[in-house]
Design a protein around this motif. Structure first.
Motif, mmCIF file in Angstrom:
data_model
loop_
_atom_site.group_PDB
_atom_site.id
_atom_site.type_symbol
_atom_site.label_atom_id
_atom_site.label_comp_id
_atom_site.label_asym_id
_atom_site.label_seq_id
_atom_site.Cartn_x
_atom_site.Cartn_y
_atom_site.Cartn_z
ATOM 1 N N SER A 75 0.840 -1.195 0.000
ATOM 2 C CA SER A 75 0.000 0.000 0.000
ATOM 3 C C SER A 75 0.874 1.242 0.000
ATOM 4 O O SER A 75 2.020 1.217 0.479
ATOM 5 C CB SER A 75 -0.939 0.016 1.208
ATOM 6 N N LEU A 76 0.333 2.306 -0.539
ATOM 7 C CA LEU A 76 0.978 3.618 -0.526
ATOM 8 C C LEU A 76 -0.072 4.630 -0.099
ATOM 9 O O LEU A 76 -1.116 4.756 -0.745
ATOM 10 C CB LEU A 76 1.521 3.969 -1.912
ATOM 11 N N SER A 77 0.175 5.321 1.008
ATOM 12 C CA SER A 77 -0.819 6.260 1.532
ATOM 13 C C SER A 77 -0.256 7.671 1.578
ATOM 14 O O SER A 77 0.942 7.885 1.785
ATOM 15 C CB SER A 77 -1.271 5.829 2.926
ATOM 16 N N TRP A 78 -1.149 8.622 1.396
ATOM 17 C CA TRP A 78 -0.795 10.047 1.409
ATOM 18 C C TRP A 78 -1.740 10.764 2.363
ATOM 19 O O TRP A 78 -2.947 10.804 2.144
ATOM 20 C CB TRP A 78 -0.909 10.623 -0.003
ATOM 21 N N ASN A 79 -1.196 11.306 3.439
ATOM 22 C CA ASN A 79 -1.978 12.131 4.359
ATOM 23 C C ASN A 79 -2.063 13.542 3.789
ATOM 24 O O ASN A 79 -1.174 14.369 3.991
ATOM 25 C CB ASN A 79 -1.339 12.155 5.741
ATOM 26 N N VAL A 80 -3.125 13.793 3.058
ATOM 27 C CA VAL A 80 -3.287 15.083 2.405
ATOM 28 C C VAL A 80 -3.323 16.198 3.441
ATOM 29 O O VAL A 80 -2.690 17.242 3.295
ATOM 30 C CB VAL A 80 -4.566 15.093 1.553
ATOM 31 N N ASN A 81 -4.069 15.982 4.508
ATOM 32 C CA ASN A 81 -4.121 16.888 5.648
ATOM 33 C C ASN A 81 -4.623 16.085 6.840
ATOM 34 O O ASN A 81 -4.742 14.849 6.765
ATOM 35 C CB ASN A 81 -5.002 18.114 5.360
ATOM 36 N N SER A 82 -4.922 16.757 7.936
ATOM 37 C CA SER A 82 -5.319 16.040 9.149
ATOM 38 C C SER A 82 -6.645 15.320 8.995
ATOM 39 O O SER A 82 -6.982 14.449 9.814
ATOM 40 C CB SER A 82 -5.406 17.022 10.322
ATOM 41 N N MET A 83 -7.419 15.648 7.960
ATOM 42 C CA MET A 83 -8.737 15.043 7.790
ATOM 43 C C MET A 83 -8.828 14.091 6.607
ATOM 44 O O MET A 83 -9.829 13.383 6.477
ATOM 45 C CB MET A 83 -9.796 16.138 7.616
ATOM 46 N N THR A 84 -7.822 14.044 5.755
ATOM 47 C CA THR A 84 -7.935 13.302 4.501
ATOM 48 C C THR A 84 -6.722 12.412 4.277
ATOM 49 O O THR A 84 -5.577 12.862 4.391
ATOM 50 C CB THR A 84 -8.065 14.267 3.310
ATOM 51 N N THR A 85 -6.987 11.144 3.949
ATOM 52 C CA THR A 85 -5.936 10.197 3.578
ATOM 53 C C THR A 85 -6.353 9.495 2.292
ATOM 54 O O THR A 85 -7.508 9.064 2.155
ATOM 55 C CB THR A 85 -5.710 9.152 4.685
ATOM 56 N N VAL A 86 -5.428 9.378 1.370
ATOM 57 C CA VAL A 86 -5.654 8.648 0.127
ATOM 58 C C VAL A 86 -4.709 7.454 0.107
ATOM 59 O O VAL A 86 -3.512 7.590 0.399
ATOM 60 C CB VAL A 86 -5.414 9.543 -1.106
ATOM 61 N N ARG A 87 -5.235 6.277 -0.227
ATOM 62 C CA ARG A 87 -4.424 5.055 -0.247
ATOM 63 C C ARG A 87 -4.553 4.345 -1.586
ATOM 64 O O ARG A 87 -5.646 4.272 -2.162
ATOM 65 C CB ARG A 87 -4.861 4.072 0.844
ATOM 66 N N ALA A 88 -3.450 3.789 -2.030
ATOM 67 C CA ALA A 88 -3.447 2.857 -3.156
ATOM 68 C C ALA A 88 -3.082 1.489 -2.590
ATOM 69 O O ALA A 88 -2.026 1.332 -1.970
ATOM 70 C CB ALA A 88 -2.445 3.287 -4.219
ATOM 71 N N LEU A 89 -3.955 0.515 -2.764
ATOM 72 C CA LEU A 89 -3.758 -0.823 -2.198
ATOM 73 C C LEU A 89 -3.539 -1.835 -3.312
ATOM 74 O O LEU A 89 -4.182 -1.767 -4.363
ATOM 75 C CB LEU A 89 -4.982 -1.238 -1.380
ATOM 76 N N LEU A 90 -2.666 -2.788 -3.070
ATOM 77 C CA LEU A 90 -2.416 -3.877 -4.012
ATOM 78 C C LEU A 90 -2.419 -5.183 -3.234
ATOM 79 O O LEU A 90 -1.553 -5.413 -2.388
ATOM 80 C CB LEU A 90 -1.078 -3.682 -4.722
ATOM 81 N N ARG A 91 -3.408 -6.030 -3.503
ATOM 82 C CA ARG A 91 -3.523 -7.325 -2.827
ATOM 83 C C ARG A 91 -2.952 -8.404 -3.734
ATOM 84 O O ARG A 91 -3.130 -8.385 -4.943
ATOM 85 C CB ARG A 91 -4.993 -7.636 -2.533
#
Length: 718
Positions: free
Chosen positions: A669-685
């Motif tokens: 997975s690769l996650s980006w904490n855009v700000n204190s309220m938002t997180t975007v993740r790319a997941l690969l299973r």
């Protein structure tokens, strides 16, 4: 796209209506709501509102660590922390679930030490192996401490992880806390409670194979004494194979009323509807798995798999004094399930076709009503809990009898055809079950370094079975007593060692669906000796635990060849012994490691089947080596994570002549904490697209695990 999941799902409290009266019940769901309202109103009028309990709101963290200083209601009802418990308890936090992308309950559970997935649609998709024991009659599953009685070896709830604060696993016999059917392990999903601080969290995800999911959670105050929590979740997927479509949705709701500082009431109403993939496995070709068939499905085009669960619960807690409290919980649980499938696939080497048999249709209608009353007393140095659990279970089983019907289809590019059986589907039997449990636990802080935990429980189950199409019914009573005794000693401020003895009992078949063939069998008995260590490293470097154990299970079903080669009797036995390690290390502020390892040896000490002695053989579905590893590296507002899961070779026959190969699956997975309220993740299973089998279905086929899957997730918290 997902709106249809919710709009077709009735979620009102009225939809959880109770059926008509029976000899077991005199109260209904509306009575619970009215009683809670009356209690709250009278309490509010009787006294001025006291200061509300303090609420601690924490920021969004990774939720990492082994949670050693967190009280565990799964390990004991006395309030001991994981560190203090003389038992092997592991917790997976909601934050860890999001970080790893483990949205299905079975995914999160199998990240823990020694737990492996052996589920299929036939057992509800929630069946596991732990410490050498397997299936729904040895691995218990609870939601917020409450178990739905297992009927026909089926568990269907909770199916996903949304709305839960954490998932706890107690390994080894847990009958003192949860009753029968828990010798291997018990899994308890602890739901998120209402909070006085308003908060909203959401999840939106889309991925390969038409997959999408939406989750919404909200909590906050209603007025000065009331607060709420609501969690809704929906998913859909087209799947990787024909007939692979899956969908589901649920609503979890809690109303909490704190009329005074010493009094609390809660009302919970939940609804879940699941339609999982209609996949019952792939046939062995010349006794081996054929990877080229992993995306084939041999079921009928109009097949059905459907699970519906309704739950209504009311709780009242009264802190009479600083040392004495009473708690009472009433509940109504309902499960309705339907399967209509072609379930047996056999490869025919002469024709190079797949012969399909067992055109089976089954319906379950199950309701469970009950009450748990408990007193907690804390005299000097002690924490004593005593309680009584009572429930009635009404179950009706409908099927199409001999499940006739047959056909042959090609090995590849299957022409599915429709389901058709010459045997009519009709109600076959019903059961009425009364279950009671009496328990007491005492956690004694003998010194500032020594904790002694003892417990005793007695369970009694009365089953009445009525045949609806002729034949003999039964009336049977089964009982079992379990105990635990353990001590935890603090070697240093962050280091604890423990030793414990515990006993429990499992049924030889699901108690609610006890039949004539098993009616005279008593409960099997399991006894465990375990020792371990739990340590937090200095300077926040991490935590680690280790446990060694031996479990002996007696009175399992075997055969007495001196009477008849096929006469089943009790008197067999099996054992397992092993080592489990878990750790969470943070070598640097940016780098974190999580992992566990389970090594075990499991054998039958005495077992005879069809005149063949199987002493020394390993039980089916039991790997001797299981390992999980995650590594996380943070750089700025980004985090990269890679995980690996290894499951060793498992036998699929009690004679140990057929096996499923070991496998290793990688996730990322690769996650980006855009700000204190938002997180975007790319997941690969399953990043390497490994072809592997989770479990077998009967003797002729195996269920492949999911192939590679990518997903993009957005999480918002307000």
């Amino acid at each position: 796209m997902l709106s249809s999941v919710f709009f077709r799902t009735p979620v009102s409290v009225a939809s959880l209506r109770m059926p008509g009266p029976s000899r077991h019940r005199s109260w209904t769901a509306p009575c619970i709501a009215l009683t809670l309202t009356a209690w709250a109103s009278s309490a509010t009028c009787a006294a001025e509102p006291a200061p509300l309990p303090e609420v601690t709101v924490t920021g969004r963290t990774s939720g990492s660590g082994l949670h050693l200083d967190q009280p565990s209601p799964t390990g004991s009802r006395t309030g001991l922390t994981v560190r203090e418990l003389p038992a092997s308890v592991e917790a997976v936090s909601g934050a860890q679930v999001l970080e790893r992308g483990d949205y299905a309950m079975r995914e999160a559970i199998t990240r823990t030490a020694g737990l492996t997935d052996i589920a299929s649609p036939g057992d509800g998709g929630l069946s596991f192996s732990a410490r050498g024991f397997t299936g729904t009659n040895s691995i218990g599953l609870a939601e917020d401490g409450l178990r739905l009685a297992v009927a026909s070896g089926t568990q269907t709830y909770p199916i996903d992880t949304w709305g839960y604060e954490r998932i706890e696993i107690l390994r080894g016999p847990a009958s003192v806390v949860f009753g029968s059917g828990t010798v291997g392990a018990t899994i308890n999903a602890v739901r998120k409670p209402p909070q006085r601080a308003s908060a909203i969290e959401t999840l939106f995800a889309a991925g390969d194979h038409g997959s999408a999911r939406v989750g919404v959670g909200a909590t906050g105050p209603i007025n000065e004494v009331a607060s709420y929590r609501v969690d809704a979740y929906g998913l859909r997927s087209d799947g990787v194979r024909d007939l692979g479509q899956a969908s589901g949705g649920k609503l979890m709701s809690t109303l909490r009323i704190d009329p005074r500082g010493d009094l609390r009431f809660e009302l919970m109403a939940d609804y879940s509807l699941q339609k999982p993939e209609r996949y019952f496995g792939t046939p062995f070709v010349n006794s081996r798995l054929d990877d080229s068939l992993r995306k084939e499905n041999y079921n009928a085009a109009d097949s059905i798999v459907r699970y519906e669960d309704k739950r209504l619960r009311g709780r009242a807690s009264w802190q009479i004094s600083p040392t004495l409290s009473v708690n009472d919980e009433v509940f109504y649980l309902e499960a309705n399930r339907q399967w209509r499938n072609i379930e047996e696939y056999i490869y025919n080497s002469g024709t190079n076709l797949v012969d399909r048999d067992v055109y089976l249709e089954i319906l379950h209608n199950q309701t469970q009503r009950g009450n748990r009353a408990e007193v907690a007393w804390k005299p000097s140095g002690h924490s004593v809990v005593a309680g009584w659990e009572y429930s009635t279970i009404d179950f009706q089983h409908t099927n199409n009898g001999a499940a006739g019907g047959s056909s042959s289809v090609s090995l590849h590019n299957v022409a599915h055809g429709n389901w058709s059986s010459p045997d009519a589907t009709a109600p076959k039997f019903k059961t009425d079950t009364v279950a009671q449990g009496f328990y007491v636990e005492d956690a004694w802080h003998a010194t500032d370094k020594l904790v002694l935990l003892s417990g005793l429980r007695h369970d009694r189950v009365e089953v009445t079975r009525t045949q609806l199409l002729g034949g003999d019914g039964l009336d049977q009573t089964l009982s079992g007593t379990s105990a635990r005794l353990g001590l935890t000693y603090t070697l240093a401020p962050r280091t604890n060692v423990y030793v414990q003895f515990s006993s429990g009992h499992d049924p030889v078949t699901s108690l609610v669906t006890l039949n004539l063939a098993n009616k005279d069998f008593s409960l099997t008995t399991g006894r465990q000796v375990e020792a371990g260590i739990k340590q937090s490293l200095a300077d926040g470097l991490g935590d680690w635990t280790a446990a060694v154990y031996q479990i002996k299970k007696s009175n399992i079903v075997t055969q007495d060849t001196s009477t008849s080669p096929t006469t089943n009797v009790q008197g067999g036995s099996q054992h397992s012994q092993g080592v489990e390690l878990s750790g969470n290390l943070r070598p640097t502020r940016q780098w974190r490691l999580e992992g566990n390892l389970a090594v075990l040896s499991a054998r039958y000490d005495h077992l005879v089947q069809n005149s063949v002695t199987l002493d020394g053989k390993r039980p089916n579905d039991v790997p001797e080596l299981v390992a999980n590893l995650w590594t996380h590296h943070r750089f700025g507002n980004w985090q990269a994570s890679v995980g690996a899961r290894y499951v060793g070779r498992r036998y699929t026959s009690t004679a140990n002549t057929a096996t499923l190969p070991s496998y290793t699956v990688f996730d990322a997975s690769l996650s980006w904490n855009v700000n204190s309220m938002t997180t975007v993740r790319a997941l690969l299973r399953n990043a390497a697209d490994k072809a592997y089998a989770i479990s077998t279905y009967g003797d002729t086929q195996a269920l492949f695990g999911e192939p590679r899957r990518a997903e993009l997730v957005a999480e918002f918290a307000f």
